[in-house]
Design a protein around this motif. Sequence first.
Motif, short mmCIF file in Angstrom:
data_model
loop_
_atom_site.label_atom_id
_atom_site.label_comp_id
_atom_site.label_asym_id
_atom_site.label_seq_id
_atom_site.Cartn_x
_atom_site.Cartn_y
_atom_site.Cartn_z
N MET A 100 0.82 -1.18 0.00
CA MET A 100 0.00 0.00 0.00
C MET A 100 0.87 1.25 0.00
N SER A 101 1.39 1.62 -1.11
CA SER A 101 2.27 2.76 -1.18
C SER A 101 1.54 4.06 -1.50
N ASP A 102 0.37 3.98 -2.04
CA ASP A 102 -0.40 5.16 -2.41
C ASP A 102 -0.98 5.83 -1.16
N ASN A 103 -0.83 7.15 -1.06
CA ASN A 103 -1.34 7.88 0.10
C ASN A 103 -2.86 7.89 0.18
N ASN A 104 -3.55 7.51 -0.90
CA ASN A 104 -5.01 7.48 -0.90
C ASN A 104 -5.56 6.16 -0.38
N GLU A 105 -4.68 5.24 -0.04
CA GLU A 105 -5.13 3.95 0.45
C GLU A 105 -5.12 3.94 1.97
N SER A 106 -6.05 3.22 2.53
CA SER A 106 -6.15 3.07 3.97
C SER A 106 -5.11 2.08 4.46
N LYS A 107 -4.66 2.28 5.67
CA LYS A 107 -3.75 1.33 6.29
C LYS A 107 -4.58 0.40 7.19
N GLY A 108 -4.36 -0.90 7.08
CA GLY A 108 -5.08 -1.84 7.93
C GLY A 108 -6.30 -2.42 7.24
N LYS A 109 -7.08 -3.08 8.03
CA LYS A 109 -8.26 -3.77 7.55
C LYS A 109 -9.28 -2.79 6.97
N ASP A 110 -10.01 -3.21 5.89
CA ASP A 110 -10.95 -2.27 5.27
C ASP A 110 -12.39 -2.78 5.19
N SER A 111 -12.64 -4.03 5.59
CA SER A 111 -14.03 -4.52 5.66
C SER A 111 -14.10 -5.61 6.73
N TRP A 112 -15.32 -5.79 7.26
CA TRP A 112 -15.53 -6.69 8.39
C TRP A 112 -16.77 -7.55 8.17
N PRO A 113 -16.73 -8.50 7.24
CA PRO A 113 -17.92 -9.33 6.98
C PRO A 113 -18.33 -10.19 8.19
N ASP A 146 -11.26 7.42 6.39
CA ASP A 146 -11.24 7.41 7.85
C ASP A 146 -12.61 7.11 8.46
N ARG A 147 -13.53 6.60 7.63
CA ARG A 147 -14.90 6.35 8.12
C ARG A 147 -15.36 4.95 7.75
N VAL A 148 -16.03 4.32 8.70
CA VAL A 148 -16.72 3.05 8.46
C VAL A 148 -18.15 3.23 8.96
N ARG A 149 -19.09 3.05 8.07
CA ARG A 149 -20.50 3.12 8.47
C ARG A 149 -20.95 1.73 8.89
N VAL A 150 -21.53 1.66 10.09
CA VAL A 150 -22.03 0.40 10.63
C VAL A 150 -23.55 0.48 10.58
N TRP A 151 -24.14 -0.19 9.60
CA TRP A 151 -25.59 -0.14 9.40
C TRP A 151 -26.26 -1.17 10.29
N VAL A 181 -26.03 -5.43 13.30
CA VAL A 181 -25.40 -5.09 12.03
C VAL A 181 -26.06 -5.91 10.92
N ILE A 182 -26.50 -5.20 9.86
CA ILE A 182 -27.24 -5.84 8.77
C ILE A 182 -26.48 -5.83 7.44
N GLU A 183 -25.35 -5.13 7.39
CA GLU A 183 -24.59 -4.99 6.14
C GLU A 183 -23.11 -5.04 6.49
N VAL A 184 -22.29 -5.56 5.60
CA VAL A 184 -20.85 -5.65 5.86
C VAL A 184 -20.28 -4.23 6.07
N PRO A 185 -19.75 -3.96 7.26
CA PRO A 185 -19.11 -2.67 7.47
C PRO A 185 -17.83 -2.58 6.63
N LYS A 186 -17.65 -1.44 5.94
CA LYS A 186 -16.45 -1.25 5.13
C LYS A 186 -16.09 0.22 5.08
N ILE A 187 -14.82 0.47 4.81
CA ILE A 187 -14.33 1.84 4.72
C ILE A 187 -15.06 2.54 3.58
N GLY A 188 -15.39 3.78 3.82
CA GLY A 188 -16.04 4.57 2.78
C GLY A 188 -16.82 5.66 3.36
#
Length: 72
Positions: A1-14, A53-58, A65-72
Motif C-alpha cells: 500500500m504505497s499510495d497515500n489514498n489507500e487506507s492502512k489496515g483492515k478495510d471490511s468486516w464481513p 477514515d470512516r466506516v458506516r455500521v448499518w 449489524v445488517i450490512e458488511v461494514p467497510k471503509i467509505g
Amino acid sequence: MSDNNESKGKDSWPELVGVEGKVAAVTIEKENPSVNAIILLEGTAVTDDFRLDRVRVWVDTYGIVIEVPKIG
C-alpha cells in the motif's frame, strides 16, 4: 500500500454482520485505529462522499449489524 489514498489496515468486516452495532464499532476501531466507526440505523440518509477514515455500521431497529461494514 504505497499510495497515500489507500487506507492502512483492515478495510471490511464481513464477520460482524449479525453482531450488536456497538460491539462491531469497537471491534472495527480496534482492528483499524485510523478509522471512526459510525453506527447508523438502516434507511438513514447519508452523503455520497468516500472517506478513508470512516466506516458506516448499518444496524436494524434492534441494533444488529445488517450490512458488511467497510471503509467509505
